[in-house]
Design an enzyme around this catalytic site. Sequence first.
Site, PDB file in Angstrom:
ATOM      1  N   ARG A  30       0.842  -1.200   0.000  1.00 55.60           N
ATOM      2  CA  ARG A  30       0.000   0.000   0.000  1.00 55.60           C
ATOM      3  C   ARG A  30       0.879   1.252   0.000  1.00 55.60           C
ATOM      4  NH1 ARG A  30      -3.870  -3.362   3.135  1.00 55.60           N
ATOM      5  NH2 ARG A  30      -2.634  -3.097   5.014  1.00 55.60           N
TER       6      ARG A  30
ATOM      7  N   PHE B 298     -11.605  -4.623  -6.021  1.00 59.64           N
ATOM      8  CA  PHE B 298     -11.599  -5.402  -4.766  1.00 59.64           C
ATOM      9  C   PHE B 298     -11.005  -4.532  -3.651  1.00 59.64           C
ATOM     10  CE2 PHE B 298     -10.688  -8.234  -8.402  1.00 59.64           C
ATOM     11  CZ  PHE B 298     -11.736  -9.137  -8.349  1.00 59.64           C
TER      12      PHE B 298
ATOM     13  N   ASP C 217     -16.074  -2.838  -4.846  1.00 62.20           N
ATOM     14  CA  ASP C 217     -16.090  -4.031  -3.999  1.00 62.20           C
ATOM     15  C   ASP C 217     -17.522  -4.555  -3.969  1.00 62.20           C
ATOM     16  OD1 ASP C 217     -13.893  -5.191  -1.799  1.00 62.20           O
ATOM     17  OD2 ASP C 217     -15.963  -5.754  -1.363  1.00 62.20           O
ATOM     18  N   SER C 218     -17.655  -5.846  -3.711  1.00 61.89           N
ATOM     19  CA  SER C 218     -19.000  -6.429  -3.653  1.00 61.89           C
ATOM     20  C   SER C 218     -19.637  -6.261  -2.279  1.00 61.89           C
ATOM     21  CB  SER C 218     -18.942  -7.915  -4.017  1.00 61.89           C
ATOM     22  OG  SER C 218     -18.020  -8.569  -3.183  1.00 61.89           O
TER      23      SER C 218
ATOM     24  N   ASP D 191      -6.738  -6.731  -6.605  1.00 55.61           N
ATOM     25  CA  ASP D 191      -6.352  -7.472  -5.386  1.00 55.61           C
ATOM     26  C   ASP D 191      -7.497  -8.400  -4.987  1.00 55.61           C
ATOM     27  OD1 ASP D 191      -5.022  -8.341  -3.131  1.00 55.61           O
ATOM     28  OD2 ASP D 191      -5.550  -6.580  -1.925  1.00 55.61           O
TER      29      ASP D 191
ATOM     30  N   CYS E  99      -3.410 -14.011  -4.060  1.00 58.22           N
ATOM     31  CA  CYS E  99      -3.102 -14.522  -2.713  1.00 58.22           C
ATOM     32  C   CYS E  99      -3.456 -16.005  -2.636  1.00 58.22           C
ATOM     33  CB  CYS E  99      -3.802 -13.719  -1.639  1.00 58.22           C
ATOM     34  SG  CYS E  99      -5.582 -13.687  -1.793  1.00 58.22           S
TER      35      CYS E  99
END
Length: 401
Positions: A217, A233, A255-256, A305, A345
């Site tokens: 970040r 995301f 984002d969801s 991400d 990830c």
Amino acid sequence: MSAITLKPGREKSLLRRHPWIFSGAVQHADESISSGETVDLLSSNRQLLARAAYSPTSQIRARVWTFEAEPVDKELFRRRIRSAISARSALLLGEAAEGVGVRSDSYRLVYAESDRIPGLIVDRYGDVLVLQSLTAGSEFWKETLADLLLEETGLATIYERSDADVRELEGLQPKTGLLRGANPQLLLTINEHNLQFKVNLAEGHKTGFYLDQRLNRLRLRKLARDKEVLDCFCYTGGFTVNALAGGARSVLSIDSSADALALARENIALNNLPLEKTSFVEGDVFQLLRRFRDENRSFDMIILDPPKFAPTAAQAERAARGYKDINLLAFKLLRPGGTLVTFSCSGGIDAGLFQKIIAGAALDAGVDAQILEHLSQGPDHPVSLHFPEAAYLKGLVCIRK
Ligand code: SAH
């Protein structure tokens, strides 16, 4: 002490100091060993190889506490925890010395196999420790480990977030709540390199925040000046806030999760950053990227991400298609000279495969690109040379030609 005897030849991974014994390697286990109990691991010719925690229901039948013929007791865990803590102190002092800015007050303090305490994850958020116990062994020792964490850090509060799905494989129920201390603030504000973030310790993802992206970040903050950024995301705005702090011209964040987006907005306000430069869309990144492509939109910087698509190698192929899909779309939305910051990830996809997937995405998007930087999880999430599985986060900074 109870013992497990291995099949002939199955001591090899232990001799290489890999800490896991799979059920298929076990020749004989003493009767009625309880879950999490310490056992001697013996070779087929009855040599002591290691001492480990027994997991009766898991495919990973035992995880090593020590390769020495030493007692597995509170003092062993004290040594482990001390060494984990002192590694983090050195790390953060180093960061401060490099001028990274005010120290982060939130980071991973204990990372399971990497710190030689399989199953135990401890994240520090300001003065609160969040503990995740993932295996029968860490569960067996949990109260002792909690006591030691307070003794060795001087802190007073531990909140438990043992609600990860993997506990099921160990025959353990999810468990969350206060483990030590009184009335902790569960919605707290942390400091990460001079930026503040609200973190919900009780309900946030993982232990509350994606601490593994801490340095990435910060890296992004330095790359974002004057850019029109798309943060896919975005969760609670980790990259969004850093992009704004780094002088981005605008940031569109997707984002969801409506809750995550609400916290992302709060985090922007908390840092006195310009909300008017931001927009938030609640929705599915796969669909929205397609819509943006059809609308001929473009960006100077795109961050991808996503959540874990492949926890294990078995799901790697399906996951690879997912990564290729979003990265291909991102390359199409990127202006020439634009920056793609893309992560995986998934433990099941290694850095080499991830790079190949991104190369395939660029090829199919019809663009040329180069890698500027390789990124990974922060050094507070170290990787034991004998346990490479601990390396799960990989990222690439690519420039579209
Ligand atoms: N970059 C963030 C962490 C991202 S975690 C940080 O640094 O803090 C992954 C996020 O993806 C989660 O917030 C989850 O809600 C969201 N998500 C999962 N599937 C999604 C989808 N299909 N579309 C949009 N968001 C999704």
